[in-house]
Scaffold this active site. Structure first.
Site, PDB file in Angstrom:
ATOM      1  N   LYS A 152       0.864  -1.197   0.000  1.00 39.06           N
ATOM      2  CA  LYS A 152       0.000   0.000   0.000  1.00 39.06           C
ATOM      3  C   LYS A 152       0.898   1.244   0.000  1.00 39.06           C
ATOM      4  O   LYS A 152       1.007   1.967   0.997  1.00 39.06           O
ATOM      5  CB  LYS A 152      -0.912  -0.052   1.235  1.00 39.06           C
TER       6      LYS A 152
HETATM    7  N1  PMP Z   1      -8.066  -1.299  -2.694  1.00 34.13           N
HETATM    8  C1  PMP Z   1      -7.521  -0.073  -2.634  1.00 34.13           C
HETATM    9  C2  PMP Z   1      -6.826   0.455  -3.836  1.00 34.13           C
HETATM   10  C3  PMP Z   1      -7.590   0.663  -1.448  1.00 34.13           C
HETATM   11  O1  PMP Z   1      -7.040   1.877  -1.382  1.00 34.13           O
HETATM   12  C4  PMP Z   1      -8.288   0.145  -0.342  1.00 34.13           C
HETATM   13  C5  PMP Z   1      -8.454   0.970   0.904  1.00 34.13           C
HETATM   14  N2  PMP Z   1      -7.362   0.876   1.739  1.00 34.13           N
HETATM   15  C6  PMP Z   1      -8.848  -1.131  -0.446  1.00 34.13           C
HETATM   16  C7  PMP Z   1      -8.709  -1.831  -1.644  1.00 34.13           C
HETATM   17  C8  PMP Z   1      -9.551  -1.756   0.701  1.00 34.13           C
HETATM   18  O2  PMP Z   1      -8.632  -2.154   1.683  1.00 34.13           O
HETATM   19  P1  PMP Z   1      -8.986  -2.150   3.237  1.00 34.13           P
HETATM   20  O3  PMP Z   1     -10.189  -3.006   3.406  1.00 34.13           O
HETATM   21  O4  PMP Z   1      -7.778  -2.720   3.883  1.00 34.13           O
HETATM   22  O5  PMP Z   1      -9.255  -0.741   3.601  1.00 34.13           O
END
Ligand code: PMP
Length: 293
Positions: A152
């Site tokens: 991320k």
């Molecule tokens: N995909 C992307 C590109 C994101 O930015 C997020 C948000 N963090 C998610 C999926 C969902 O991830 P999470 O459930 O960990 O927030």
């Protein structure tokens, strides 16, 4: 009440906290981040968020020094205690460090590490009642041999921002991003799921989606509480167009129904009954779990 930000071991009033101008995250997008939720004074899924943060930082070979899972967890909980946002959003940002120039050799080998919290601004409730209209974005996710979507990292998000702007331009609530092979990867800030019969499908992380924490919770609840079969598989746009139901998952959005894609209704064009059950199960789950601060 004054809001504090944790930065490299100290708390500063939010208005006074700054990053060095030569911060590598600022200069090159050389950073990692997490968004985490607080429900009723408990941090939701703290352990998987911290482990994703540090797995990404290690993959990018950040000079972590003393910063490990225990230290990051403590910094997050300490910031929560300081600001006492009982229902909030936590933002954690970590960059490679400070130094001008691309070459990490010129960086002081010490990450910059921030934790901020704020009271939550909820999505409008009508979005959950009506569901989201979506488009397919022309901006694709990068190939995994460029940057793995499971990391991320901040730099990668320019793609997601461009894709979100495409969705905004036509008034769509979200945009679907495809991978380099044309398979569905994810939405600009959420993971995507479809339901066909009693089978739930979602792209495997190797298709190029973030391994979302909410995605993991949705899989667990769908399997354990709703007795559904969940499959991780390659999905095409046709699979989404012809699904019975569709929903997105993410820290901010939680579980949200999606009712159309590229002007095609998905299922009845209304939030589906299984999605509604999952939303309910998710809300109940947030009330019973989490790390108190
Ligand atoms: N995909 C992307 C590109 C994101 O930015 C997020 C948000 N963090 C998610 C999926 C969902 O991830 P999470 O459930 O960990 O927030």
């Amino acid at each position: 009440m004054a809001e504090f930000v944790y930065f490299n071991g100290e708390f500063l009033p939010k208005e006074q906290a700054t990053i060095p101008l030569y911060d590598h995250g600022f200069l090159y997008g050389d950073g990692i981040f997490e968004g985490i939720r607080v429900y009723g004074g408990r941090v939701f899924e703290l352990e998987p968020h911290v482990s994703r943060l540090l797995a990404g930082a290690r993959a990018l070979h950040f000079p972590l020094g003393e910063l490990d899972e225990a230290a990051a967890t403590e910094a997050i909980l300490a910031t929560c205690r300081k600001n006492d946002h009982q229902n909030g959003y936590i933002r954690v940002n970590l960059t490679r460090g400070t130094g001008l120039g691309l070459d990490p050799k010129h960086i002081e080998p010490k990450v910059n590490f921030m934790v901020a919290t704020r009271q939550l601004a909820l999505y409008p409730p009508e979005l959950y009642e009506k569901g989201l209209d979506m488009i397919t974005c022309s901006t694709r996710i990068p190939s995994p041999d460029a940057i793995d979507a499971r990391i991320k990292c901040t730099g990668k998000y320019i793609n997601n921002i461009l894709a979100k702007m495409e969705a905004n331009r036509v008034g769509a609530g979200e945009g679907i991003m495809l991978n380099q092979q044309g398979y569905v990867a994810e939405a600009t800030g959420d993971n995507v799921f479809i339901l066909r019969g009693d089978v739930v499908s979602t792209p495997h992380p190797s298709a190029g989606c973030l391994k979302g924490i909410t995605r993991g919770v949705a899989i667990k609840l769908a399997t354990e509480q709703l007795g559904l079969r969940v499959v991780e598989e390659n999905l095409t746009l046709f699979d989404l167009y012809s699904a019975d139901e569709c929903f997105l998952t993410g820290t901010a959005a939680e579980i949200i129904p999606a009712v159309s894609l590229d002007e095609r209704k998905i299922g009845t064009g209304k939030p589906g009954p299984i999605t509604a059950k999952l939303v309910e199960a998710f809300r109940a789950y947030t009330k019973t779990t989490g790390t108190a601060f």
